[in-house]
Every structure is written in structure tokens, then in C-alpha cells.
Motif scaffolding. Structure first.
Motif, PDB file in Angstrom:
ATOM      1  N   CYS A  32       0.843  -1.197   0.000  1.00  0.00           N
ATOM      2  CA  CYS A  32       0.000   0.000   0.000  1.00  0.00           C
ATOM      3  C   CYS A  32       0.881   1.252   0.000  1.00  0.00           C
ATOM      4  N   GLY A  35       0.961   4.200   2.787  1.00  0.00           N
ATOM      5  CA  GLY A  35       1.708   4.087   4.044  1.00  0.00           C
ATOM      6  C   GLY A  35       3.139   4.565   3.935  1.00  0.00           C
ATOM      7  N   CYS A  44       0.580   6.383   7.040  1.00  0.00           N
ATOM      8  CA  CYS A  44      -0.513   6.027   7.956  1.00  0.00           C
ATOM      9  C   CYS A  44       0.146   5.431   9.205  1.00  0.00           C
ATOM     10  N   CYS A  47      -1.279   2.202  10.859  1.00  0.00           N
ATOM     11  CA  CYS A  47      -1.643   1.042  10.039  1.00  0.00           C
ATOM     12  C   CYS A  47      -1.145  -0.253  10.684  1.00  0.00           C
ATOM     13  N   VAL A  49      -1.480  -3.173   9.496  1.00  0.00           N
ATOM     14  CA  VAL A  49      -1.017  -4.147   8.511  1.00  0.00           C
ATOM     15  C   VAL A  49       0.515  -4.229   8.531  1.00  0.00           C
ATOM     16  N   TRP A  62       6.988  -1.552   4.906  1.00  0.00           N
ATOM     17  CA  TRP A  62       5.582  -1.313   4.559  1.00  0.00           C
ATOM     18  C   TRP A  62       5.389   0.144   4.131  1.00  0.00           C
ATOM     19  N   ALA A  99      -6.512  -5.310   3.538  1.00  0.00           N
ATOM     20  CA  ALA A  99      -5.085  -5.165   3.854  1.00  0.00           C
ATOM     21  C   ALA A  99      -4.339  -4.314   2.837  1.00  0.00           C
ATOM     22  N   THR A 100      -5.070  -3.492   2.127  1.00  0.00           N
ATOM     23  CA  THR A 100      -4.466  -2.543   1.189  1.00  0.00           C
ATOM     24  C   THR A 100      -5.592  -1.575   0.832  1.00  0.00           C
ATOM     25  N   ASP A 101      -5.307  -0.565   0.062  1.00  0.00           N
ATOM     26  CA  ASP A 101      -6.380   0.304  -0.420  1.00  0.00           C
ATOM     27  C   ASP A 101      -6.591  -0.027  -1.898  1.00  0.00           C
TER      28      ASP A 101
HETATM   29  S1  SF4 Z   1      -3.706  -0.265   4.304  1.00  0.00           S
HETATM   30 FE1  SF4 Z   1      -4.925   1.569   4.824  1.00  0.00          FE
HETATM   31  S2  SF4 Z   1      -4.105   2.283   6.791  1.00  0.00           S
HETATM   32 FE2  SF4 Z   1      -2.581   0.866   5.898  1.00  0.00          FE
HETATM   33  S3  SF4 Z   1      -1.121   2.163   4.768  1.00  0.00           S
HETATM   34 FE3  SF4 Z   1      -2.724   1.525   3.328  1.00  0.00          FE
HETATM   35  S4  SF4 Z   1      -4.279   3.145   3.373  1.00  0.00           S
HETATM   36 FE4  SF4 Z   1      -2.971   3.404   5.195  1.00  0.00          FE
END
Ligand code: SF4
Length: 292
Positions: A32, A35, A44, A47, A49, A62, A99-101
Motif C-alpha cells: 500500500c 503508508g 498512515c 496502520c 497491517v 511497509w 489489507a491494502t487500499d
Molecule cells: S492499508 Fe490503509 S491504513 Fe494501511 S497504509 Fe494503506 S491506506 Fe494506510
């Protein structure tokens, strides 16, 4: 160009966990880019994740990598076709993505998420929740309109642009996300405003901004929503971050109550939900589910 990979499965069965009323999750990307760390700080910082195996065993930190699942829509189409033949579509509650955008910057050109939505328009599940913080989702309004059970859950942690910039410098602006909510709602797409995790805000102003821009709002906190009663947030160094940014008084278990009260007063209690139960109740009977 970002790296690509081929996958053999698209839908991941969801067994228990935070999203315990969902049957499957779907991630068109791994990693992602929201992050990523910048000179202003971590994208983020909350996060979780980044503490999961997908992040811990990756070659880069990450936030610094994204991999596109190039064939995800083809695989999804085969899976949905099989499920449709077995009469399973009315049982499916799908969360995209956990677990990602799904609206990474790369999605602008790659259109993998859009291709998955096209599959869902062909084989509509009972519920599809598209979880994102990106206004890019508005691009796909025409496809979302063809999926009867589709919701967009748009993350907006605060109404204060200064707070957004301080905590999540690589995320889209507050104004752009409010605008996206409005456009989706006007197009007849049910919208969940996901104030998750809640960051420092001005409760009355925030509630008024959301009143006509969402179907429902769900609030979650760094204490209730981290799956470990706040221990994960603590381990991620969030207490220290709040202190360093001058918001120490917001780092406590009840900090969300003024916003919850303000939202209930502006939106009505039936449109306001809290934490895990709230995320899982989306689309339930009694939810303001009907399209305008
Ligand atoms: S999964 Fe969501 S909270 Fe985690 S880095 Fe990506 S956008 Fe941000």
C-alpha cells in the motif's frame, strides 16, 4: 511501472476476525503506497497491517511497495461464475479491501479494481463494501451504480486539514474526501463515512459536514479498533506521536464520545455506529440501505 504478479485465487474466505460478518475479502493489490514515509512523517502511522506477516516478511518496509495482481479480475470472474452456478451470490458479503487500499495511485492507469467491479456488476453479491481513502473511487461511479449491493466506505479520520497533514501526510485532503462522499451519494451510491481511527477533530463541525454526505457513519478508535484493546496502537508508538504533535489530550479511551454524541444529534442515532460491531452491521436490515 509497479511490479505485477499472477494469482490463482481472488476471493479470500473470511473466517472470524474483525470483519466477522463478511464471507470474503478481495485485494486487487498487495502492499500500500498510502503508508509510505515522507520527510513529514509516516503515511498512515496507525496502520496495523505493517505488523502482519504480509508486511513483516516483505523485502522493503511497509508503505514502500505495491504489487498489482494483474489477472485478478479474470480469476474473480471464474470464481463468481462458479458461485453463481451454485446459487451462492445472495450469501456473499465481500469486503474490498482489508489489507491494502483498492484505489492505489497505480489504479489510475491499471484499472484492476475497476475490472473487479465490472465482474461484480455481472455477478452481484448480496453486499460489496469498497473500503478506500481515495477520491479516485468516484471515477467508478458508473460501475458501482450497476451493483445493487455496493457500498463505498470512505475513510475520513478528522475534519481538520492540519491534523490530517500532521498525522497522515500522504493521504488525500479532507476537502477532496468530503467532495467524493457527496458525489457518490448524489449518484445514488450508499456511503459509509469511516472515521477510523478517529484523530483529533472538532466534533460539532465534523458532524455537520458528514450529515448530508453519508448514509451512515462509523467511528472507531485506536483503543477499540486495534483488535488488542489499544496494545497494538501503543506498540506502533502512537502515544508518543500524539505527544510529539501536541495532541496528547486526545490519546485516551473516551476521546471519541463527543464526536459520537455530535453525530447522533446531527445524523440520528440509527445512522451512527461504533467500532467492530458498526463495521459489521453495514447493509443490515434497519440500516439506511435504500438507494435514493
Ligand atoms: S492499508 Fe490503509 S491504513 Fe494501511 S497504509 Fe494503506 S491506506 Fe494506510
Amino acid at each position: 511501472m509497479i511490479p505485477v504478479k499472477q494469482v490463482r485465487r481472488a476471493l479470500q474466505p473470511q473466517r472470524g476476525g474483525f470483519l466477522n460478518t463478511f464471507t470474503h475479502t478481495l485485494q486487487p493489490y498487495a502492499g500500500c503506497a498510502f503508508g509510505q514515509a515522507t520527510s513529514q512523517g509516516q503515511g498512515c502511522p496507525y496502520c496495523y497491517v505493517r505488523r502482519l506477516p504480509v508486511a513483516l516478511f516483505a523485502a522493503s518496509p511497509w508503505g514502500e511497495w505495491v504489487v498489482a495482481k494483474e489477472n485478478i479480475a479474470d480469476v474473480l470472474r471464474r470464481e463468481m461464475h462458479r458461485l453463481a452456478k451454485r446459487g451462492m451470490l445472495p450469501t456473499l458479503r465481500i469486503f474490498m479491501s482489508s489489507a491494502t487500499d483498492p484505489y492505489q495511485g497505480a489504479e489510475t492507469g491499471l484499472r484492476l479494481t475497476r475490472a473487479c467491479l465490472e465482474v461484480f456488476a455481472e455477478y452481484p453479491p448480496a453486499l460489496l463494501v469498497v473500503q478506500t481513502r481515495s477520491p479516485l473511487v468516484v471515477r467508478d461511479v458508473d460501475v458501482l451504480q450497476r451493483i445493487p449491493g455496493a457500498w463505498v466506505s470512505l475513510t475520513l479520520e478528522t475534519n481538520e486539514e492540519l491534523v490530517r497533514r500532521a498525522f497522515t501526510p500522504t493521504s488525500p485532503t479532507v476537502a477532496s474526501r468530503l467532495d467524493a462522499m457527496q458525489q457518490l451519494l448524489q449518484a445514488g451510491i450508499p456511503v459509509q463515512a469511516a472515521v477510523s481511527p478517529m484523530l483529533p477533530n472538532t466534533p460539532d463541525v465534523f458532524a455537520r459536514l458528514l450529515k448530508h454526505r453519508c448514509t451512515r457513519a462509523v467511528v472507531d478508535t485506536l483503543f477499540h479498533g486495534d483488535g488488542a484493546h489499544g496494545r497494538r496502537s501503543e506498540a506502533l508508538g502512537l502515544r508518543a506521536l500524539f505527544e510529539r504533535l501536541g495532541y496528547a489530550e486526545w490519546y485516551h479511551r473516551s476521546a471519541h464520545l463527543p464526536l459520537l454524541r455530535a453525530l447522533e444529534s446531527e445524523l440520528g442515532a440509527h445512522r451512527v455506529q461504533f467500532s467492530q460491531a458498526g463495521f459489521n452491521a453495514i447493509g443490515d436490515e434497519g440500516d439506511a440501505f435504500a438507494r435514493s
